[in-house]
Scaffold this motif. Structure first.
Motif, PDB file in Angstrom:
ATOM      1  N   LEU A 113       0.866  -1.176   0.000  1.00 28.27           N
ATOM      2  CA  LEU A 113       0.000   0.000   0.000  1.00 28.27           C
ATOM      3  C   LEU A 113       0.901   1.224   0.000  1.00 28.27           C
ATOM      4  N   VAL A 114       0.932   1.934  -1.123  1.00 27.52           N
ATOM      5  CA  VAL A 114       1.842   3.060  -1.306  1.00 27.52           C
ATOM      6  C   VAL A 114       1.050   4.354  -1.142  1.00 27.52           C
ATOM      7  N   ILE A 115       1.606   5.302  -0.376  1.00 31.15           N
ATOM      8  CA  ILE A 115       0.962   6.595  -0.187  1.00 31.15           C
ATOM      9  C   ILE A 115       1.753   7.666  -0.925  1.00 31.15           C
ATOM     10  N   ASN A 116       1.100   8.777  -1.186  1.00 22.89           N
ATOM     11  CA  ASN A 116       1.744   9.883  -1.889  1.00 22.89           C
ATOM     12  C   ASN A 116       2.677  10.617  -0.927  1.00 22.89           C
ATOM     13  N   GLN A 117       3.985  10.524  -1.198  1.00 23.83           N
ATOM     14  CA  GLN A 117       4.987  11.167  -0.342  1.00 23.83           C
ATOM     15  C   GLN A 117       5.880  12.128  -1.133  1.00 23.83           C
ATOM     16  N   ARG A 118       5.305  12.777  -2.166  1.00 25.90           N
ATOM     17  CA  ARG A 118       5.931  13.912  -2.842  1.00 25.90           C
ATOM     18  C   ARG A 118       7.123  13.556  -3.723  1.00 25.90           C
ATOM     19  N   SER A 119       7.256  12.308  -4.157  1.00 29.68           N
ATOM     20  CA  SER A 119       8.337  11.938  -5.059  1.00 29.68           C
ATOM     21  C   SER A 119       7.958  10.652  -5.773  1.00 29.68           C
ATOM     22  N   ASP A 120       8.853  10.153  -6.643  1.00 32.97           N
ATOM     23  CA  ASP A 120       8.589   8.870  -7.285  1.00 32.97           C
ATOM     24  C   ASP A 120       9.250   7.743  -6.495  1.00 32.97           C
ATOM     25  N   TYR A 121       9.012   6.514  -6.916  1.00 27.13           N
ATOM     26  CA  TYR A 121       9.412   5.349  -6.134  1.00 27.13           C
ATOM     27  C   TYR A 121      10.003   4.281  -7.048  1.00 27.13           C
ATOM     28  N   ALA A 122      10.766   3.390  -6.444  1.00 29.70           N
ATOM     29  CA  ALA A 122      11.191   2.156  -7.096  1.00 29.70           C
ATOM     30  C   ALA A 122      11.323   1.088  -6.016  1.00 29.70           C
ATOM     31  N   PHE A 144       2.913   8.903  -8.425  1.00 21.58           N
ATOM     32  CA  PHE A 144       1.539   9.416  -8.417  1.00 21.58           C
ATOM     33  C   PHE A 144       1.374  10.412  -9.554  1.00 21.58           C
ATOM     34  N   ALA A 145       0.152  10.502 -10.057  1.00 21.89           N
ATOM     35  CA  ALA A 145      -0.121  11.409 -11.172  1.00 21.89           C
ATOM     36  C   ALA A 145       0.285  12.834 -10.822  1.00 21.89           C
ATOM     37  N   ASN A 146       0.059  13.245  -9.572  1.00 21.63           N
ATOM     38  CA  ASN A 146       0.551  14.533  -9.084  1.00 21.63           C
ATOM     39  C   ASN A 146       1.171  14.291  -7.718  1.00 21.63           C
ATOM     40  N   SER A 147       2.480  14.162  -7.693  1.00 21.47           N
ATOM     41  CA  SER A 147       3.158  13.855  -6.433  1.00 21.47           C
ATOM     42  C   SER A 147       3.142  15.021  -5.455  1.00 21.47           C
ATOM     43  N   LYS A 148       2.818  16.240  -5.940  1.00 21.08           N
ATOM     44  CA  LYS A 148       2.792  17.409  -5.062  1.00 21.08           C
ATOM     45  C   LYS A 148       1.416  17.684  -4.475  1.00 21.08           C
ATOM     46  N   ALA A 149       0.424  16.920  -4.832  1.00 14.59           N
ATOM     47  CA  ALA A 149      -0.958  17.207  -4.446  1.00 14.59           C
ATOM     48  C   ALA A 149      -1.117  17.296  -2.929  1.00 14.59           C
ATOM     49  N   PRO A 150      -2.018  18.145  -2.427  1.00 17.27           N
ATOM     50  CA  PRO A 150      -2.265  18.227  -0.985  1.00 17.27           C
ATOM     51  C   PRO A 150      -2.938  16.959  -0.474  1.00 17.27           C
ATOM     52  N   VAL A 151      -2.413  16.422   0.619  1.00 18.02           N
ATOM     53  CA  VAL A 151      -2.910  15.137   1.133  1.00 18.02           C
ATOM     54  C   VAL A 151      -3.025  15.172   2.656  1.00 18.02           C
ATOM     55  N   PHE A 152      -3.795  14.225   3.183  1.00 20.90           N
ATOM     56  CA  PHE A 152      -3.893  13.911   4.609  1.00 20.90           C
ATOM     57  C   PHE A 152      -4.288  15.105   5.482  1.00 20.90           C
ATOM     58  N   PRO A 153      -5.473  15.707   5.259  1.00 21.50           N
ATOM     59  CA  PRO A 153      -5.917  16.832   6.092  1.00 21.50           C
ATOM     60  C   PRO A 153      -6.113  16.418   7.540  1.00 21.50           C
TER      61      PRO A 153
END
Length: 562
Positions: A113-122, A144-153
């Protein structure tokens, strides 16, 4: 709205015990080698996540190894551009033999389960186990399609009862995009946008909100939408329910990181709190939040974990509040020679910075985490400086909260230190008695325990241990509750008979729930995380005159001279 960009004499204390070790620290990456194997293959799919704005996604990782063994493991890294050198930052890992077919065939599928953490992954495939890791294959990139998107309010009570702070995590710099919250009263007014600041409302109603960033070209990047109910005003007479616990940590839904021995109850407590959301109005997490212990990416994982809760009710974090100590829980703040009351290495160098950055608290000095929070008939004092300002006629329920037990605990490692768990407890006890504090709730100790109304080691209610399910009239002392039961590995009590002030012990995961039905009635329950049932409960019933009543050392002495 607050936006977070991820990014005196000392008292000696012991570091975490051997079964309380951050799992990522058990990987000896300093000894890792690159040993690419042409017969080893690793592939991740899908490679683009969050196409519809999701902030987390399941990724299937297919691995093949020529000579499969129990020492093969897969790790997620970020950023992805580490070529054939060693990866820069490890996020999570999982042993390849989690796949049933791996040991027999050399191939298998793992799910992360991968979460958006503002960068790409390998993903990297390693052999050699934890002690002698060798990188033998690298996967394709995942992003992620937009790695900079606002997340986790995350919601927090503001400095006033009618303010709500909204915090989130984003990859946008403040000069790159304009952060805002769009919100409105459900079924009522038109939407409004609030820039950096808190949302101020005038009515106790249900509100909807959505976080976002406006780019220079006018494009808006939206985060998740959610709702919250405005907090009750001080003294409001209505049903009010607050959850309190400490010491949670991270629970991985995908089974990565071997967290079963580190924070075995974190996921079950989180799931219970999500399920019980309609039945409480606010959360106080009193220290030891993520247990990242220096692995900073885990703060993102923790905020992702609690987002279903924190995006809907105020999620207040409390602290290891003591005079001379500007710190949160020891796993957030304690580090040697950094000016705190306690010396040690529990935070592994974090020194409170991530906790103070990721979470808003309504404190004058956020570095100290001392604050008062008004919630209807409750006054919560996170620190010792807000007792005297409360109007007990309108806010009868006075609660002190801190991370370390500053009152009473019969935990095994406190047994030799007497009834007071921490050295400053004797000073604070006089304040609790003077201001007639009803409850003092702590974390730090990983079990549940409650006392009688106690002062100077003496139960002030005159009841037997079998008759402590209800209290009425003047309390005579403060009831102390230890609730470091959010998810970290549970601990034992002292051997032998329990102290006379110890009424209930329960070595289980769970949380304390406070329910005020009016100005005269309060119910306190310990809810188990596994079944959602109350396994301990007591009621306090009293009038305002009982709050004012003089008991031992609660009123100033009078003589003929004055």
């Amino acid at each position: 709205m607050m936006m977070t960009m991820a990014t005196a004499a000392a008292v000696a204390v012991e570091d975490s015990t051997t079964d309380d070790v951050q799992p990522l620290s058990t990987l000896k990456m300093q000894a890792a080698q690159v040993a690419m194997d042409s017969g080893a293959v690793i592939h991740a799919s899908p490679d683009v996540l969050g196409k519809n704005g999701e902030d987390s996604a399941w990724v299937t990782v297919n691995v093949t190894a020529p000579s499969p063994s129990a020492g093969h493991w897969v790790a997620l890294f970020s950023p992805a551009d580490f070529g054939y050198g060693l990866p820069s930052y490890l996020l999570v890992y999982m042993f390849a033999n989690v796949s049933p077919s791996f040991m027999s065939s050399g191939s298998g599928n793992l799910r992360f389960l991968v979460i958006n953490q503002r960068s790409d992954y390998a993903f990297g495939l390693f052999s050699g186990g934890k002690d002698n890791p060798k990188l033998i294959a690298i996967s394709n990139k995942v992003s992620f399609a937009n790695s900079k998107a606002p997340v986790f309010p995350r919601l927090s009570q503001g400095k006033e009862w009618n303010e709500m702070a909204v915090t989130w995590t984003s990859g946008y710099n403040i000069n790159e995009a304009y952060p805002f919250v769009e919100w409105k009263m459900k079924g009522g007014e038109s939407s409004k946008r609030t820039p950096a600041g808190t949302l101020t409302y005038t009515r106790r109603h249900l509100y909807s909100y959505q976080i976002g960033h406006e780019l220079p070209d006018g494009t808006v990047v939206w985060g998740k939408s959610s709702t919250f109910r405005a907090s009750p005003f001080p003294g409001q007479d209505s049903l009010q329910r607050v959850v309190v616990f400490g010491d949670m940590g991270i629970g991985q839904r995908d089974g990565s990181n071997e967290l079963a021995g580190f924070q075995p109850g974190a996921q079950v407590t989180t799931d219970r709190l999500i399920k019980d959301l309609p039945n409480y109005d606010a959360v106080f997490h009193i220290g030891d939040l993520s247990y990242s212990n220096g692995f900073l990416a885990q703060w993102d994982q923790f905020t992702a974990q609690i987002e279903p809760i924190a995006s809907k009710v105020p999620y207040m974090v409390a602290s290891n509040v003591v005079v001379l100590c500007r710190c949160s829980g020891n796993h957030e703040r304690t580090y040697q020679d950094t000016g705190g009351f306690y010396n040690g290495n529990d935070s592994r160098g974090e020194c409170g910075v991530p906790a103070e950055t990721y979470f808003y608290v309504p404190a004058e000095n956020r570095g100290k985490f001392w604050y008062a929070a008004d919630h209807g008939m409750f006054r919560f004092c996170v620190g010792d400086r807000c007792f005297s300002s409360v109007d007990r006629k309108h806010q009868p329920w006075l609660v002190f909260a801190a991370h370390r037990p500053l009152g009473y605990s019969s935990n095994d490692y406190y047994a030799t230190e007497g009834s007071f768990s921490e050295p400053m407890g004797r000073t604070l006890q006089g304040l609790w008695q003077k201001h007639r504090v009803d409850l003092a709730i702590y974390g730090h100790v990983h079990n549940y325990e409650r006392t009688c109304p106690v002062y100077e080691n003496t139960c002030m209610d005159g009841k037997s241990k079998q008759d402590k399910g209800s209290y009425s009239g003047a309390m005579g002392g403060t009831i102390h509750v230890v609730a470091g039961t959010g998810g970290a590995k549970l601990r034992d009590y002292s051997a032998g008979p329990s102290p006379q002030w110890s009424v209930v012990r329960d070595k289980s995961f769970g949380y304390v729930k406070l329910t005020a039905t009016d100005h005269s009635s309060l119910r306190v329950e310990f809810i188990h995380s596994d079944d959602g049932a109350a396994h301990d409960a007591f009621d306090i019933t009293r009038d305002y005159k009982d709050v004012l009543a003089c008991t031992v050392d609660s009123c100033a002495p009078h003589t003929m001279a004055n």
